[in-house]
Motif scaffolding. Structure first.
Motif, PDB file in Angstrom:
ATOM      1  N   ARG A 113       6.326  -3.108  -4.001  1.00  0.00           N
ATOM      2  CA  ARG A 113       5.408  -3.935  -3.807  1.00  0.00           C
ATOM      3  C   ARG A 113       4.908  -4.531  -4.461  1.00  0.00           C
ATOM      4  NH1 ARG A 113       5.659  -1.185   0.667  1.00  0.00           N
ATOM      5  NH2 ARG A 113       5.450  -1.741   2.682  1.00  0.00           N
ATOM      6  N   ALA A 116       4.904  -8.383  -5.826  1.00  0.00           N
ATOM      7  CA  ALA A 116       3.656  -9.032  -5.129  1.00  0.00           C
ATOM      8  C   ALA A 116       2.262  -9.064  -5.752  1.00  0.00           C
ATOM      9  CB  ALA A 116       3.718  -8.424  -3.944  1.00  0.00           C
ATOM     10  N   PHE A 117       2.527  -7.612  -6.575  1.00  0.00           N
ATOM     11  CA  PHE A 117       0.665  -7.757  -7.081  1.00  0.00           C
ATOM     12  C   PHE A 117       0.402  -8.488  -8.419  1.00  0.00           C
ATOM     13  CE2 PHE A 117      -1.912  -5.213 -10.358  1.00  0.00           C
ATOM     14  CZ  PHE A 117      -3.476  -5.753  -9.385  1.00  0.00           C
ATOM     15  N   TRP A 284      -6.755  -5.270  -2.939  1.00  0.00           N
ATOM     16  CA  TRP A 284      -4.671  -5.549  -3.176  1.00  0.00           C
ATOM     17  C   TRP A 284      -4.456  -4.480  -1.928  1.00  0.00           C
ATOM     18  CZ3 TRP A 284      -0.145  -3.468  -4.214  1.00  0.00           C
ATOM     19  CH2 TRP A 284       0.896  -3.630  -3.926  1.00  0.00           C
ATOM     20  N   ARG A 287      -5.330  -4.701   2.003  1.00  0.00           N
ATOM     21  CA  ARG A 287      -5.266  -6.137   2.408  1.00  0.00           C
ATOM     22  C   ARG A 287      -3.937  -6.044   3.267  1.00  0.00           C
ATOM     23  NH1 ARG A 287      -6.621  -9.367  -0.627  1.00  0.00           N
ATOM     24  NH2 ARG A 287      -4.620 -10.040  -2.370  1.00  0.00           N
ATOM     25  N   THR A 288      -2.718  -5.580   2.089  1.00  0.00           N
ATOM     26  CA  THR A 288      -1.457  -5.732   2.237  1.00  0.00           C
ATOM     27  C   THR A 288      -1.773  -3.798   3.077  1.00  0.00           C
ATOM     28  OG1 THR A 288      -1.255  -5.967  -0.324  1.00  0.00           O
ATOM     29  CG2 THR A 288       0.962  -5.162   0.314  1.00  0.00           C
ATOM     30  N   ASP A 291      -1.543  -4.474   7.009  1.00  0.00           N
ATOM     31  CA  ASP A 291      -0.457  -5.895   7.138  1.00  0.00           C
ATOM     32  C   ASP A 291       0.592  -5.010   7.238  1.00  0.00           C
ATOM     33  OD1 ASP A 291      -2.794  -8.091   6.577  1.00  0.00           O
ATOM     34  OD2 ASP A 291      -1.543  -8.745   5.128  1.00  0.00           O
ATOM     35  N   ASP A 292       1.288  -4.114   5.865  1.00  0.00           N
ATOM     36  CA  ASP A 292       2.360  -3.217   5.742  1.00  0.00           C
ATOM     37  C   ASP A 292       1.985  -2.468   5.481  1.00  0.00           C
ATOM     38  OD1 ASP A 292       4.758  -2.988   6.365  1.00  0.00           O
ATOM     39  OD2 ASP A 292       5.748  -4.206   4.171  1.00  0.00           O
TER      40      ASP A 292
END
Length: 295
Positions: A113, A116-117, A284, A287-288, A291-292
């Motif tokens: 990930r 994405a960050f 981050w 939140r991430t 979500d997942d």
């Protein structure tokens, strides 16, 4: 206060690297000078301060109280200078954030990930340093660290909860095929981490007697998973961190039962001023993960 023109910059830099590396030899390699040069610079710094900065032990360099107080200040100062120089070179502001991450979480969750960050926070230069869950944030020049366990073990740190990591036996698919019930594990080689009580906890969870544990002990879940995948035994691992190996058929999960052995936490020294980059990473991650959590 020492006058700026008299600051022993070479000695300060040599000391910061030696303290972080725990060795004059490794410091010399990083600085691309001789070990003698590192030793001389630090000796000169100690002469100026009138105090020793290290004691020597068979395990390497140990910081004195003066050295331990000086090292984190130097690390932050050098990071700030590096960031300022980078900003001058690129014409844009990027705040450096040094993050220590236990290897299992790094490979099983964070690294897939990272792009994405970086896309969401281009103003943060995130540097990831893996560790085996034994870490000293200040000594190693880090701003934050992700660890596994219980925050009571880190009383002088703040901690954000991240991912729960209940553990379950994982092994090679061929070995899993002959495991019908938990008692069948008594005939297999059980791979262990340095947290010796985990297997006992899992067997208690399934109301079975824990066999005598005499398999190898490793300090890395990633290494345990590699041994298990090679058919060398059964490892007790956080399945959420090995979803890719399970999906690919490299590892198999013979039983559904799990035991709660802790979770992953984002930690930082209590009292440290939270930078913009630290706040962005905290937000981050929260939140991430919401979500997942496992991916």
């Amino acid at each position: 206060m020492m006058d700026r023109p008299n600051l022993p910059l070479n000695g300060l830099r040599a000391f910061e690297v030696a303290a972080r590396q725990g060795s004059f030899t490794r410091a010399a390699i990083e600085l691309r000078v001789t070990q003698a040069a590192v030793s001389q610079q630090i000796q000169r710094l100690e002469d100026i301060l009138g105090h020793p900065l290290f004691t020597r032990a068979s395990t390497g360099l140990i910081l004195t109280d003066i050295g331990a107080a000086l090292h984190p200040v130097l690390t932050r100062s050098l990071d700030d200078m590096a960031e300022a120089l980078s900003r001058c070179q690129t014409g844009r502001h990027r705040e450096v954030l040094n993050l220590g991450v236990v290897t299992t979480f790094a490979t099983g969750w964070l690294i897939p990930r990272l792009r994405a960050f970086e896309a969401a926070h281009p103003q943060v230069a995130l540097r990831v340093f893996t560790h085996n869950n034994r870490i000293d944030i200040a000594k190693e020049g880090l701003h934050m660290a992700i660890r596994f366990g219980d925050p009571d073990a880190w009383p002088w740190h703040e901690a954000d909860p991240l991912v729960a990591a209940p553990m379950t036996p994982l092994c090679a698919p061929g070995l899993a095929a002959r495991l019908r019930r938990p008692q069948d594990l008594a005939g297999e080689r059980l791979l262990r981490s340095y947290r010796a009580e985990e297997w006992e906890g899992w067997f208690a969870r399934v109301d079975a007697s824990c066999p005598v544990l005499d398999g190898p002990v490793l300090d890395s879940s990633v290494a345990l998973a590699d041994l298990a995948a090679a058919g060398e035994g059964v490892a007790l691992l956080p399945a959420a961190m090995f979803t890719r190996q399970l999906r690919a058929g490299i590892l198999a999960r013979p039983f559904a039962a799990e035991v709660d052995a802790g979770r992953y936490w984002l930690t930082w020294p209590r009292g440290r001023t939270q930078s913009d980059a630290m706040a962005r990473l905290r937000s981050w991650l929260a939140r991430t993960i919401a979500d997942d959590p496992a991916g």
